[in-house]
Design an enzyme around this catalytic site. Structure first.
Site, short mmCIF file in Angstrom:
data_model
loop_
_atom_site.label_atom_id
_atom_site.label_comp_id
_atom_site.label_asym_id
_atom_site.label_seq_id
_atom_site.Cartn_x
_atom_site.Cartn_y
_atom_site.Cartn_z
N LYS A 105 24.45 -11.74 -31.23
CA LYS A 105 24.22 -10.49 -31.96
C LYS A 105 22.74 -10.32 -32.27
CE LYS A 105 25.47 -7.97 -36.14
NZ LYS A 105 26.02 -8.10 -37.48
N ASP B 253 21.89 -16.19 -23.97
CA ASP B 253 20.81 -15.91 -24.92
C ASP B 253 20.40 -14.46 -24.82
OD1 ASP B 253 20.29 -18.30 -26.19
OD2 ASP B 253 18.66 -18.91 -24.87
N ASP B 254 19.78 -13.96 -25.86
CA ASP B 254 19.10 -12.68 -25.74
C ASP B 254 17.88 -12.91 -24.84
OD1 ASP B 254 18.02 -10.12 -26.17
OD2 ASP B 254 18.86 -10.09 -28.18
N LYS C 231 0.83 -1.20 0.00
CA LYS C 231 0.00 0.00 0.00
C LYS C 231 0.88 1.26 0.00
CE LYS C 231 -3.44 -0.71 2.78
NZ LYS C 231 -4.15 -0.85 4.07
N HIS D 228 18.39 -11.53 -15.46
CA HIS D 228 18.34 -10.39 -16.37
C HIS D 228 17.48 -9.29 -15.75
CE1 HIS D 228 17.74 -7.92 -19.92
NE2 HIS D 228 18.79 -8.54 -20.42
#
Lengths: 422, 422
Positions: free
Chosen positions: A141, A168-169, A92, A258
């Site tokens: 990339k 990994d992306d 809250k 991530h």
């Protein structure tokens, strides 16, 4: 004996009575009301009552008036999970005007419910057989729209450069072109092939995605297929999900967190959660072995002092609250969570490496995407340029001199392409 | 045919080329690179490429320069779950300067993966057997440190006042004093006893807490024990967890979404996620039958226009993106999610009821805590005062006149205590 977790808030107001506001928080977020309780009830309720630990008011000419308020919340009020703690201290309250959660510290008992990182810094180093030097991570990339062969080729070129980790992306989800298990198989095959050439072990952090209830089984499938690390978008799922994955004994590989979506919560001075809490303490407590965050050097920037606070939270803080009611029943040493490895990211090129090492020391992952793939001599050379830059920085020599002395064409080309941050 | 989900951002910058920035987002968050791709590869990659739909730049003297940028993201790039969509459209981008996610619209196919609210407005009305009038919800006064008898007494007094729903406090977690199943049993017993007196059916939204992987089983235990609704701190667990709970056929009761922690994300003009997305569209898509949020009237305030945008998202929007590539394969009517019931909350007293009805119409829950328990004649009278205020507002009469005409002591006392907002 009562135990407490501690939250510190920075709250802005031109004229508020901050001491009163602090009392309102301590009571409102715990027992609800206090002064009007009968004395007999106060006796039974006291162990549930929040405590104002400190109120520091800052008034400077020409600046917004604010206060840092520290409140201790009794453990007895919440279960030993992060949703309960976060809803208690900033549920809250997050909606109550200009207020930001700037610190969290935990009781021994609360902390004791969290195994934390399964590998941590030492465990990741051991897997990679790299003792002292900073680690090097490379990012694909581009991944979307590519098939297995395309990813495998990219992976192999990155691995040939001698990087320690490839991730990994974070936007590569389960998809028909490169499904999780097949992706792991072909990339780990490329990793073995490259290792035969470089002698360099390598962790591949494959992106763990999909429905929350399937994450653990997806992780185990990936591990079964050969994955030796995982990437996880923690904030899209909640800290408790990371905690459950990290605490699962069958998920026997490091997890890299991530920071996707973190920018919705940390950058405002007036709202949200400070980076050292969001991407530091909570990530480590929930069990991230490595934590990515925007560096102060590159394209997506976070102020350096916030980076340093994340580093401290990940590597060295014990996270235990010692402001009030010092807890002596358990040894703090027993409860020390393993350190998580900081991974300052975005816009990193070899010319920044000396700065990263100066700010973070050797216990850091140097993480690059464009700074590897964009190397004039290609991806593998891009990785080698970073390794040379790391060696240079560790030697204490300037990048330019080191490249010259060792006739490192890759590092020289990188310096020519991106320069060296002075 | 390609399908797309659409995200709209507001981004601030004194001098940026916003058109270029939009292109950078559309490419960077999808295929990674475009202009340097060989033509043959462009042909295969085009279906993965994000599309800039619009860039509207606002420059006004004395105000910060900003642009609203709409980007369409190909469905083919992400799996049909909210973590994947959110990480795609606002993962990395959330950390890239002053940028706020202000709208999201979904493709037919994406939307088709979400059953949405199981009950929605009509379903909740049917459970309560209340056709047209606004509903009334009451919140426990205080819960922490109370035992089962204490909660039961509070519950009974609230129920006697004729409220339609009673919700747990969001900070009541699993605890030894009032464990979930026992709490449900004693409160539902109080509900039956009150119903015998009032003739009023009642939903009790019990707080669903604990480890993520146990939530579904906890919900089923609560239902087994008699719970007829659930309260859930969605943002502490992630939207996907709500979605999985709502889509579970064995969780056969309405779910009320609490906005705890939302204030970490919506209030800043420069960062985060707009309330209409965070507490509107995403809550409905994920399956919340009722959604609480700070009202513009009370103690914790949100601007009225943001409340109205939430209302629209919950009740009337179809959520389908029709900016680009109109999709005709599925009828929009087929995909219309059930409406979620808006619950503007915090600081509500009977004197605000005419405003709530004016702004929200009849399809709203009037939600009060202090405005019920703080009534001078007690909790049950507090509930009755609200019911009288709702009747008054529906009759078109002023509260004062209506109380006088009907000799409603409860409403009169409430007006005296809190006044009537003019």
């Amino acid at each position: 004996m009562n135990e407490y977790c501690l939250a510190v808030y920075r709250t802005y107001d031109d004229k508020a009575d901050f001491a009163k506001k602090a009392q309102g928080i301590a009571i409102g977020l715990t027992v609800g009301s206090w002064t009007d309780l009968p004395e007999a009830q106060k006796a039974t309720m006291e162990k549930h009552l929040g405590q104002v630990v400190s109120v520091d008011v800052y008034e400077r000419p020409g600046e917004d008036r604010y206060a840092d308020i520290a409140i201790a919340y009794p453990d007895v009020n919440f279960s030993r999970d992060l949703p309960a703690l976060l809803v208690t201290v900033f549920g809250k309250l997050s909606m109550d005007g200009r207020i930001k959660l700037i610190d969290l510290r935990f009781s021994n008992t609360f902390l004791g419910a969290f195994p934390g990182p399964k590998f941590g810094l030492a465990g990741v180093r051991e897997l990679l057989n790299v003792k002292d030097r900073p680690l090097l991570m490379s990012i694909f990339k581009s991944v979307i729209g590519h098939d297995l062969q395309g990813l495998k080729d990219q992976f192999y070129q990155q691995a040939l450069g001698g990087v320690d980790l490839i991730k990994d992306d974070e936007i590569l989800f389960e998809n028909p072109l490169t499904p999780l298990e097949r992706r792991v198989e072909v990339c780990m095959e490329a990793a073995r092939k490259a290792e035969a050439e470089t002698g360099q072990k390598l962790l591949y952090a494959v992106n763990l995605t999909g429905p929350t209830s399937s994450l653990a089984s997806q992780a185990k499938k990936a591990i079964q297929a050969g994955a030796n690390a995982l990437l996880f978008n923690v904030l899209a799922y909640g800290f408790d999900t990371l905690h459950e994955l990290a605490a699962d004994p069958e998920i026997s590989v490091p997890i890299a967190a991530h920071p996707a979506m973190a920018g919705a919560m940390y950058p405002s001075p007036h709202y949200g959660i400070a980076p050292s809490v969001l991407l530091g303490k909570l990530m480590r407590l929930a069990g991230a072995d490595l934590v990515l965050f925007p560096s102060p050097y590159g394209s997506v920037v976070m102020p350096k002092e916030e980076n340093m606070a994340i580093k401290h939270a990940l590597l060295t803080e014990n996270l235990i609250q010692d402001y009030v009611y010092a807890n002596h029943e358990l040894s703090q040493a027993d409860l020390q969570l393993k350190p998580s490895v900081p991974v300052p990211s975005a816009g990193i090129h070899p010319g920044l490496v000396p700065w990263i090492l100066r700010d973070f020391g050797p216990d850091v992952v140097v993480n690059a995407g464009g700074g590897i793939h964009g190397h004039p001599m290609g991806t593998a050379a891009g990785g080698r340029a970073f390794k040379q830059a790391i060696d240079a920085a560790l030697s204490g020599e300037t990048l330019e001199n080191y490249a010259h002395q060792h006739q490192y064409a890759e590092l020289s080309a990188a310096i020519q392409a991106w320069g060296v941050k002075q």
